[in-house]
Design a protein around this motif. Structure first.
Motif, PDB file in Angstrom:
ATOM      1  N   UNK A   2      -1.222   7.165   0.740  1.00 31.54           N
ATOM      2  CA  UNK A   2      -1.121   6.908   2.180  1.00 31.54           C
ATOM      3  C   UNK A   2      -0.797   5.448   2.449  1.00 31.54           C
ATOM      4  N   UNK A   3      -1.370   4.557   1.673  1.00 31.84           N
ATOM      5  CA  UNK A   3      -1.086   3.134   1.844  1.00 31.84           C
ATOM      6  C   UNK A   3       0.351   2.809   1.474  1.00 31.84           C
ATOM      7  N   UNK A   4       0.841   3.397   0.405  1.00 34.19           N
ATOM      8  CA  UNK A   4       2.213   3.113  -0.027  1.00 34.19           C
ATOM      9  C   UNK A   4       3.237   3.643   0.965  1.00 34.19           C
ATOM     10  N   UNK A   5       2.865   4.676   1.728  1.00 39.07           N
ATOM     11  CA  UNK A   5       3.768   5.193   2.734  1.00 39.07           C
ATOM     12  C   UNK A   5       3.861   4.314   3.962  1.00 39.07           C
ATOM     13  N   UNK A   6       3.047   3.264   4.033  1.00 39.93           N
ATOM     14  CA  UNK A   6       3.064   2.347   5.168  1.00 39.93           C
ATOM     15  C   UNK A   6       3.206   0.900   4.682  1.00 39.93           C
ATOM     16  N   UNK A   7       4.026   0.709   3.670  1.00 37.65           N
ATOM     17  CA  UNK A   7       4.176  -0.618   3.069  1.00 37.65           C
ATOM     18  C   UNK A   7       4.668  -1.659   4.050  1.00 37.65           C
ATOM     19  N   UNK A   8       5.445  -1.242   5.055  1.00 35.25           N
ATOM     20  CA  UNK A   8       5.955  -2.206   6.027  1.00 35.25           C
ATOM     21  C   UNK A   8       4.798  -2.865   6.777  1.00 35.25           C
ATOM     22  N   UNK A   9       3.675  -2.172   6.917  1.00 39.59           N
ATOM     23  CA  UNK A   9       2.491  -2.750   7.558  1.00 39.59           C
ATOM     24  C   UNK A   9       1.558  -3.412   6.557  1.00 39.59           C
ATOM     25  N   UNK A  10       1.402  -2.841   5.389  1.00 35.37           N
ATOM     26  CA  UNK A  10       0.337  -3.252   4.475  1.00 35.37           C
ATOM     27  C   UNK A  10       0.803  -4.070   3.283  1.00 35.37           C
ATOM     28  N   UNK A  11       2.082  -3.968   2.895  1.00 35.94           N
ATOM     29  CA  UNK A  11       2.509  -4.618   1.676  1.00 35.94           C
ATOM     30  C   UNK A  11       1.676  -4.144   0.500  1.00 35.94           C
ATOM     31  N   UNK A  12       1.320  -5.083  -0.379  1.00 35.97           N
ATOM     32  CA  UNK A  12       0.493  -4.743  -1.543  1.00 35.97           C
ATOM     33  C   UNK A  12      -0.952  -5.183  -1.382  1.00 35.97           C
ATOM     34  N   UNK A  13      -1.289  -5.778  -0.225  1.00 30.88           N
ATOM     35  CA  UNK A  13      -2.592  -6.432  -0.123  1.00 30.88           C
ATOM     36  C   UNK A  13      -3.518  -5.834   0.921  1.00 30.88           C
ATOM     37  N   UNK A  14      -3.008  -4.988   1.825  1.00 31.19           N
ATOM     38  CA  UNK A  14      -3.839  -4.530   2.937  1.00 31.19           C
ATOM     39  C   UNK A  14      -3.912  -3.011   2.985  1.00 31.19           C
ATOM     40  N   UNK A  15      -4.913  -2.539   3.712  1.00 25.40           N
ATOM     41  CA  UNK A  15      -5.073  -1.118   3.962  1.00 25.40           C
ATOM     42  C   UNK A  15      -5.687  -0.961   5.353  1.00 25.40           C
ATOM     43  N   UNK A  16      -6.302   0.195   5.620  1.00 32.42           N
ATOM     44  CA  UNK A  16      -6.787   0.486   6.967  1.00 32.42           C
ATOM     45  C   UNK A  16      -8.199   1.040   6.916  1.00 32.42           C
ATOM     46  N   UNK A  42     -11.421   1.715  10.080  1.00 30.93           N
ATOM     47  CA  UNK A  42     -11.526   2.413  11.356  1.00 30.93           C
ATOM     48  C   UNK A  42     -11.036   1.461  12.444  1.00 30.93           C
ATOM     49  N   UNK A  43      -9.779   1.582  12.809  1.00 28.01           N
ATOM     50  CA  UNK A  43      -9.217   0.749  13.869  1.00 28.01           C
ATOM     51  C   UNK A  43      -8.903  -0.673  13.477  1.00 28.01           C
ATOM     52  N   UNK A  44      -9.036  -1.026  12.209  1.00 28.96           N
ATOM     53  CA  UNK A  44      -8.758  -2.389  11.748  1.00 28.96           C
ATOM     54  C   UNK A  44      -8.016  -2.361  10.419  1.00 28.96           C
ATOM     55  N   UNK A  45      -7.162  -3.363  10.226  1.00 29.50           N
ATOM     56  CA  UNK A  45      -6.591  -3.592   8.913  1.00 29.50           C
ATOM     57  C   UNK A  45      -7.605  -4.295   8.039  1.00 29.50           C
ATOM     58  N   UNK A  46      -7.635  -3.955   6.749  1.00 27.03           N
ATOM     59  CA  UNK A  46      -8.558  -4.577   5.803  1.00 27.03           C
ATOM     60  C   UNK A  46      -7.772  -5.061   4.586  1.00 27.03           C
ATOM     61  N   UNK A  47      -8.124  -6.246   4.105  1.00 26.43           N
ATOM     62  CA  UNK A  47      -7.459  -6.803   2.930  1.00 26.43           C
ATOM     63  C   UNK A  47      -8.139  -6.283   1.670  1.00 26.43           C
ATOM     64  N   UNK A  48      -7.341  -5.801   0.716  1.00 23.20           N
ATOM     65  CA  UNK A  48      -7.893  -5.209  -0.504  1.00 23.20           C
ATOM     66  C   UNK A  48      -7.517  -5.988  -1.763  1.00 23.20           C
ATOM     67  N   UNK A  49      -6.529  -6.895  -1.654  1.00 24.75           N
ATOM     68  CA  UNK A  49      -6.126  -7.669  -2.831  1.00 24.75           C
ATOM     69  C   UNK A  49      -5.603  -9.022  -2.388  1.00 24.75           C
ATOM     70  N   UNK A  50      -5.829 -10.041  -3.209  1.00 20.84           N
ATOM     71  CA  UNK A  50      -5.449 -11.400  -2.825  1.00 20.84           C
ATOM     72  C   UNK A  50      -4.100 -11.781  -3.420  1.00 20.84           C
ATOM     73  N   UNK A  51      -3.199 -12.275  -2.540  1.00 20.59           N
ATOM     74  CA  UNK A  51      -1.940 -12.827  -3.024  1.00 20.59           C
ATOM     75  C   UNK A  51      -1.492 -14.006  -2.168  1.00 20.59           C
ATOM     76  N   UNK A  52      -2.383 -14.506  -1.282  1.00 18.25           N
ATOM     77  CA  UNK A  52      -2.034 -15.629  -0.421  1.00 18.25           C
ATOM     78  C   UNK A  52      -3.322 -16.357  -0.044  1.00 18.25           C
ATOM     79  N   UNK A  53      -3.174 -17.536   0.595  1.00 24.12           N
ATOM     80  CA  UNK A  53      -4.353 -18.287   0.987  1.00 24.12           C
ATOM     81  C   UNK A  53      -5.292 -17.440   1.824  1.00 24.12           C
TER      82      UNK A  53
END
Length: 399
Positions: free
Chosen positions: A315-329, A331-342
């Motif tokens: 599901x996350x990979x199907x929304x890469x334009x929003x999440x890239x490789x570092x974020x997911x979702x 309840x009503x918020x984006x959440x960061x799951x991996x670090x690749x920036x400050x």
């Protein structure tokens, strides 16, 4: 040396970086806030309108668009805590317009090429944006369902809905879903449905419930679905960039603003107007795991559930334009799951607003960052002034 972990010298760097974007004409003005612990730093730069004389102020009002989504999710979780909603219960007893739905056989199928929904939509589906419909990320008009959503006034965009909640939901229920409930992430629409669900449960408007249960307890005096006349002078003019020239052209003028009176539908997905300090109060409550002052808006388990990753890798990979490789979702918020920036710290949560705003909270750093501008975003990829704000916020951490 800064107080509570923010460096004064590095906050000066944040000022210079953001001021350069205003001076170079990327946007007429902005209000930026970085808070860490008890230390809060605010920059109000530029003017409220292109070529205007009125300066940006700390209490300038902005249309926060999709930064409304976390607030609506918090409202729904209040009702879950009170056992007036249940996460895995179907919503169609309260939203009969969404009963007996059918699902397209594929994205590009004709509207009558459908199969029955395998199960009803649940409250959890609305919170996680897995209800089966939402923004179609393709050039306008490419697919029949995309055209139908636009013609019905249901497509997410910069304009607020023009019909009331009952008619809006009737139109949505008349169209097929794009995916089976629970199977795929699709942006936005779940929050608008969630807002209507809150209204059906409480018997009042979404705005009334938010005011009573969230805004008044948190002291968010300027946050609402419209701007009263006596505060209209504090509303910044909204702009979009002309695709051909890049010139900023007005999108919404305070004199005749679409936010100047009560809306037809109080959009749980994108309708609020707010200030940096009001939104800071909401973010601090979330950082405090629901606590505010001597009381609570939400329980700690609710906030932890809201800010957890609820998507599968597919599901996350199907929304890469929003999440890239570092974020997911959550309840009503984006959440960061991996670090690749400050600023990409695992556990960081929040979201951006398509009319030019960004707001996130970072439990690991005890940090809140809020950027409010009046320039519409042109894609899910953050523009330079947004990226530079987050770089500048994180480089200002002292310890």
């Amino acid at each position: 040396m800064g107080t509570a972990g923010l460096s004064r010298a590095r906050l000066d760097r944040l000022h210079d970086t953001m001021a350069a974007h205003v001076e170079h004409g990327a946007l007429p003005g902005l209000v930026a806030l970085v808070g860490r612990g008890t230390d809060v730093h605010v920059e109000a730069l530029g003017t409220m309108a292109v070529g205007g004389a009125e300066p940006m102020r700390r209490d300038t009002l902005f249309r926060i668009a999709s930064m409304t989504k976390p607030v609506t999710a918090a409202a729904a979780m209040i009702l879950v805590e009170e056992c007036r909603l249940w996460l895995d219960d179907p919503v169609d007893p309260l939203l009969p317009e969404l009963s007996g739905l059918r699902v397209l056989t594929r994205l590009d199928a004709p509207l009558d090429e459908t199969v029955p929904a395998e199960r009803p939509i649940t409250v959890r589906d609305l919170l996680t944006f897995r209800m089966g419909t939402g923004a179609v990320l393709a050039p306008p008009g490419r697919y029949p369902i995309q055209r139908a959503l636009a013609e019905a006034g249901l497509a997410p965009g910069a304009e607020p809905p023009t019909v009331g909640p009952d008619e809006w939901l009737r139109r949505l229920g008349a169209l097929p879903l794009i995916h089976q409930p629970g199977t795929a992430w699709m942006y936005h629409t779940g929050s608008d449905v969630l807002g209507i669900l809150v209204e059906r449960v409480t018997g009042g408007s979404l705005g009334e419930f938010l005011r009573e249960r969230i805004f008044e307890p948190l002291g968010m005096r300027d946050t609402a679905f419209h701007v009263p006349q006596d505060r209209r002078h504090r509303l910044a003019t909204s702009y979009r960039a002309d695709p051909a020239t890049g010139e900023l052209v007005p999108h919404d003028d305070p004199a005749d603003s679409r936010w100047g009176g009560p809306p037809a539908l109080e959009s749980g997905g994108g309708g609020l107007v707010s200030t940096v300090d009001d939104y800071l109060a909401f973010c601090r409550m979330m950082l405090a795991k629901g606590r505010h002052g001597g009381g609570r808006v939400l329980s700690r388990p609710s906030v932890e559930l809201m800010t957890s990753d609820h998507l599968t890798p597919e599901q996350r990979s199907g929304a890469r334009v929003f999440f890239g490789d570092t974020r997911s979702w959550g309840f009503g918020v984006g959440v960061t799951v991996r670090r690749d920036n400050l600023w990409a710290v695992p556990g960081r949560f929040g979201w951006d607003g398509g009319l030019g705003t960004s707001g996130y909270s970072d439990p690991a750093e005890d940090l809140v960052g809020i950027l409010m501008t009046q320039r519409l975003l042109s894609s899910p990829e953050p523009p330079a002034h947004v990226s530079d704000f987050w770089t500048s916020a994180y480089q200002a951490i002292e310890d």
